[in-house]
Design an enzyme around this catalytic site. Structure first.
Site, mmCIF file in Angstrom:
data_model
loop_
_atom_site.group_PDB
_atom_site.id
_atom_site.type_symbol
_atom_site.label_atom_id
_atom_site.label_comp_id
_atom_site.label_asym_id
_atom_site.label_seq_id
_atom_site.Cartn_x
_atom_site.Cartn_y
_atom_site.Cartn_z
ATOM 1 N N ARG A 1 0.810 -1.225 0.000
ATOM 2 C CA ARG A 1 0.000 0.000 0.000
ATOM 3 C C ARG A 1 0.845 1.279 0.000
ATOM 4 O O ARG A 1 0.448 2.305 0.555
ATOM 5 C CB ARG A 1 -0.973 0.014 1.193
ATOM 6 C CG ARG A 1 -1.974 -1.129 1.164
ATOM 7 C CD ARG A 1 -2.922 -1.019 -0.006
ATOM 8 N NE ARG A 1 -3.888 -2.116 -0.038
ATOM 9 C CZ ARG A 1 -3.759 -3.216 -0.791
ATOM 10 N NH1 ARG A 1 -2.707 -3.348 -1.594
ATOM 11 N NH2 ARG A 1 -4.673 -4.163 -0.763
ATOM 12 N N SER B 1 -10.708 0.906 3.614
ATOM 13 C CA SER B 1 -10.005 0.322 4.762
ATOM 14 C C SER B 1 -9.342 1.401 5.597
ATOM 15 O O SER B 1 -8.605 2.242 5.086
ATOM 16 C CB SER B 1 -8.952 -0.672 4.289
ATOM 17 O OG SER B 1 -9.558 -1.756 3.615
ATOM 18 N N GLU C 1 -4.265 3.145 6.861
ATOM 19 C CA GLU C 1 -4.247 3.195 5.405
ATOM 20 C C GLU C 1 -4.804 4.533 4.946
ATOM 21 O O GLU C 1 -4.465 5.025 3.886
ATOM 22 C CB GLU C 1 -5.058 2.030 4.827
ATOM 23 C CG GLU C 1 -4.865 1.841 3.341
ATOM 24 C CD GLU C 1 -5.348 0.490 2.847
ATOM 25 O OE1 GLU C 1 -5.887 0.447 1.717
ATOM 26 O OE2 GLU C 1 -5.181 -0.513 3.559
#
Length: 304
Positions: A177, A225, A295
């Site tokens: 990510r 998320s 995130e």
């Protein structure tokens, strides 16, 4: 507002004024619909406009880069810096053999649809990811076994000095990510590599992914998320295990449908949402000795 920002605006408004706004509301630019104003917002439509802006921007002013805002929480006090909003930047798409060229402002869903129409597989995971392809590349977005790091062949970026640079896949430092880029660099375009497949088969997979996403993930004011999954575990399981699933705190809550989705019932401010993120981090650390890494990207000043 900083005097430097006002002076810069006065100097550049003649050439780029139509794209620049002072005291710009930022809530409409993010998925939570919260947050304060930015001193200055610049929304370039071409790479040349972006280069002109950066070359004129004083070195002491470090811009904040914002894409589609699908995973960004903007603090209530706003942003005391110039913001470059890239969601309108170069939205063209073209296909050639099994390659797709896309401008950074192109919606992820549009990239996936164009790939399907061209019989290019490997990009199906993008169909349900909100935001733009530039943001997806920067955050190494992924789902259903696919990730941007698997398909990016090269990125075109503009650095803080306004120079256009092309980086090949082997020059990109991707991790879970995340993509590590020099400070101030802005993704403006890319080439993506797929594989040949039957368009009907590709569309069937996209429908399967969309159906699964609808079943498992909540709708509403969310940024997707909230936390990255820690090694060998799931953030949602940990949040549920400490009893925070569905608990409403000043309008902020973790979804009953998926505990790793931070939600806004429409009444929460950014401070309420950030406080719940911090509460989850503390309680998971206290109970499981696991550090949850957001995130969601939090930007802006803590106080006016």
């Amino acid at each position: 507002m900083q005097k430097q920002v006002l002076d810069f605006y006065d100097n550049i408004k003649k050439s780029l004024g139509a794209r620049i706004q002072l005291n710009a509301p930022m809530a409409p630019k993010c998925g939570f619909q919260t947050g304060g104003e930015a001193d200055l917002l610049f929304a370039p439509e071409t790479i040349q406009e972006l280069q002109e802006f950066l070359r004129a921007l004083p070195p002491a002013l470090n811009p904040v880069i914002l894409g589609g805002g699908s995973n960004v929480l903007i603090r209530d006090a706003g942003i005391r810096a110039p913001v470059i909003w890239t969601a309108n930047l170069e939205c063209e798409i073209s296909t050639d053999d099994c390659k797709i060229t896309a401008g950074a402002g192109t919606k992820n869903a549009a990239v996936a649809a164009n790939a399907a129409n061209a019989g290019i597989s490997g990009l199906e995971f993008l169909c349900g990811i909100p935001g733009t392809i530039g943001g997806a590349a920067r955050g190494n977005a992924g789902a259903y076994g696919g990730a941007m790091s698997d398909i990016v062949q090269h990125l075109d970026i503009v650095n803080r000095a306004g120079e256009l640079i092309s980086l090949s896949a082997d020059e990109l430092k991707y991790s879970y990510r995340n993509l590590e880029l020099p400070q101030g660099c802005i993704i403006v375009g890319m080439e993506l590599q797929g594989m040949p497949a039957n368009p009907d088969d590709i569309r069937a997979r996209m429908l399967e992914y969309a159906t699964a996403r609808k079943e498992k993930q909540p709708a509403g004011l969310t940024l997707g998320s909230a936390f990255k999954n820690p090694p060998g575990d799931f953030a949602g399981r940990l949040i549920e295990a400490v009893g925070l699933k569905g608990v409403n705190s000043d309008g902020a809550y973790f979804s009953e449908k998926h505990a790793n989705f931070l939600m806004n019932d429409g009444s929460a401010a950014s401070a309420d949402l950030e406080a719940l993120l911090q509460r989850a981090q503390k309680e998971v650390m206290d109970k499981f000795d696991v550090a949850l890494e957001p995130e969601i990207k939090i930007i802006g000043d803590l106080q006016t």
